[in-house]
Design a protein around this motif. Structure first.
Motif, short mmCIF file in Angstrom:
data_model
loop_
_atom_site.label_atom_id
_atom_site.label_comp_id
_atom_site.label_asym_id
_atom_site.label_seq_id
_atom_site.Cartn_x
_atom_site.Cartn_y
_atom_site.Cartn_z
N CYS A 1 -13.62 -11.30 -7.09
CA CYS A 1 -14.02 -12.69 -7.27
C CYS A 1 -13.01 -13.59 -6.54
O CYS A 1 -12.01 -13.11 -6.00
CB CYS A 1 -14.09 -13.04 -8.75
SG CYS A 1 -12.51 -12.99 -9.60
N GLY A 2 -13.26 -14.88 -6.53
CA GLY A 2 -12.37 -15.81 -5.83
C GLY A 2 -10.97 -15.84 -6.40
O GLY A 2 -9.99 -15.95 -5.67
N ARG A 3 -10.84 -15.75 -7.72
CA ARG A 3 -9.51 -15.78 -8.33
C ARG A 3 -8.71 -14.53 -8.01
O ARG A 3 -7.49 -14.59 -7.83
CB ARG A 3 -9.62 -15.92 -9.84
CG ARG A 3 -10.10 -17.27 -10.26
CD ARG A 3 -10.12 -17.38 -11.76
NE ARG A 3 -10.66 -18.66 -12.18
CZ ARG A 3 -10.93 -18.96 -13.41
NH1 ARG A 3 -10.73 -18.08 -14.37
NH2 ARG A 3 -11.42 -20.14 -13.71
N CYS A 4 -9.34 -13.38 -7.96
CA CYS A 4 -8.63 -12.13 -7.67
C CYS A 4 -8.36 -11.97 -6.19
O CYS A 4 -7.35 -11.39 -5.79
CB CYS A 4 -9.41 -10.94 -8.19
SG CYS A 4 -9.54 -10.90 -9.99
N ALA A 5 -9.23 -12.49 -5.33
CA ALA A 5 -9.05 -12.37 -3.89
C ALA A 5 -7.95 -13.28 -3.38
O ALA A 5 -7.21 -12.92 -2.46
CB ALA A 5 -10.35 -12.67 -3.17
N ASN A 6 -7.81 -14.47 -3.98
CA ASN A 6 -6.80 -15.43 -3.53
C ASN A 6 -6.15 -16.06 -4.75
O ASN A 6 -6.41 -17.21 -5.08
CB ASN A 6 -7.45 -16.51 -2.65
CG ASN A 6 -6.44 -17.40 -2.00
OD1 ASN A 6 -5.26 -17.11 -1.99
ND2 ASN A 6 -6.90 -18.50 -1.45
N PRO A 7 -5.28 -15.32 -5.43
CA PRO A 7 -4.69 -15.88 -6.64
C PRO A 7 -3.72 -17.01 -6.33
O PRO A 7 -3.00 -16.98 -5.33
CB PRO A 7 -3.94 -14.69 -7.26
CG PRO A 7 -3.67 -13.78 -6.11
CD PRO A 7 -4.81 -13.97 -5.14
N MET A 8 -3.72 -18.02 -7.18
CA MET A 8 -2.82 -19.16 -7.02
C MET A 8 -1.84 -19.17 -8.18
O MET A 8 -2.23 -19.01 -9.33
CB MET A 8 -3.62 -20.46 -7.01
CG MET A 8 -2.75 -21.67 -6.80
SD MET A 8 -3.70 -23.19 -6.69
CE MET A 8 -4.26 -23.09 -5.02
N VAL B 1 2.85 -26.15 -6.43
CA VAL B 1 3.10 -27.15 -5.39
C VAL B 1 3.66 -26.50 -4.14
O VAL B 1 3.20 -26.75 -3.03
CB VAL B 1 4.05 -28.25 -5.91
CG1 VAL B 1 4.44 -29.21 -4.80
CG2 VAL B 1 3.43 -28.98 -7.07
N GLN B 2 4.64 -25.65 -4.30
CA GLN B 2 5.24 -24.98 -3.14
C GLN B 2 4.22 -24.06 -2.47
O GLN B 2 4.21 -23.93 -1.25
CB GLN B 2 6.46 -24.18 -3.58
CG GLN B 2 7.27 -23.63 -2.42
CD GLN B 2 7.85 -24.72 -1.54
OE1 GLN B 2 8.03 -25.85 -1.96
NE2 GLN B 2 8.14 -24.39 -0.32
N TYR B 3 3.34 -23.45 -3.24
CA TYR B 3 2.30 -22.59 -2.68
C TYR B 3 1.35 -23.40 -1.82
O TYR B 3 1.00 -23.01 -0.72
CB TYR B 3 1.54 -21.90 -3.81
CG TYR B 3 0.36 -21.09 -3.36
CD1 TYR B 3 0.54 -19.80 -2.86
CD2 TYR B 3 -0.93 -21.60 -3.43
CE1 TYR B 3 -0.54 -19.06 -2.44
CE2 TYR B 3 -2.00 -20.87 -3.02
CZ TYR B 3 -1.82 -19.59 -2.52
OH TYR B 3 -2.89 -18.86 -2.10
N ILE B 4 0.93 -24.57 -2.32
CA ILE B 4 -0.01 -25.40 -1.57
C ILE B 4 0.63 -25.93 -0.30
O ILE B 4 0.02 -25.94 0.77
CB ILE B 4 -0.53 -26.55 -2.46
CG1 ILE B 4 -1.40 -25.97 -3.58
CG2 ILE B 4 -1.32 -27.57 -1.65
CD1 ILE B 4 -1.78 -26.97 -4.63
N VAL B 5 1.88 -26.35 -0.38
CA VAL B 5 2.58 -26.84 0.81
C VAL B 5 2.71 -25.74 1.85
O VAL B 5 2.44 -25.96 3.03
CB VAL B 5 3.97 -27.40 0.42
CG1 VAL B 5 4.82 -27.64 1.66
CG2 VAL B 5 3.82 -28.66 -0.38
N SER B 6 3.06 -24.55 1.44
CA SER B 6 3.22 -23.46 2.40
C SER B 6 1.88 -23.00 2.95
O SER B 6 1.81 -22.45 4.04
CB SER B 6 3.94 -22.28 1.75
OG SER B 6 3.16 -21.72 0.72
N LYS B 7 0.80 -23.24 2.22
CA LYS B 7 -0.53 -22.85 2.69
C LYS B 7 -0.98 -23.71 3.85
O LYS B 7 -1.58 -23.24 4.80
CB LYS B 7 -1.52 -22.96 1.52
CG LYS B 7 -2.84 -22.34 1.77
CD LYS B 7 -2.76 -20.87 1.60
CE LYS B 7 -4.15 -20.30 1.57
NZ LYS B 7 -4.13 -18.87 1.64
#
Length: 67
Positions: free
Chosen positions: A32-39, A46-52
């Motif tokens: 599913c979307g959550r397992c394929a691209n976990p956040m 915040v750091q994850y979104i910035v690095s993305k």
């Protein structure tokens, strides 16, 4: 082909319903979307979104210029 020629697909990790596919189709380890691209949760988000979106997150840190 009618609606009865379908089978449901569930995530291989969390067992959530993903959708339906043709009965003769083969899917190996669907995610599913959550397992394929976990956040990450909380402050790490915040750091994850910035690095993305920014390949060089260190460029956002202000550096005092030497004068």
């Amino acid at each position: 082909m009618n609606i009865y020629d379908k089978k449901s697909v569930r995530c291989s990790q969390c067992d959530r319903f993903i959708g339906e596919i043709d009965a003769d189709a083969v899917v190996v380890l669907p995610k599913c979307g959550r397992c394929a691209n976990p956040m990450p949760e909380g402050d790490d988000k915040v750091q994850y979104i910035v690095s993305k979106f920014n390949p060089n997150p260190k460029s956002l840190i202000p550096i005092d210029s030497v004068t």
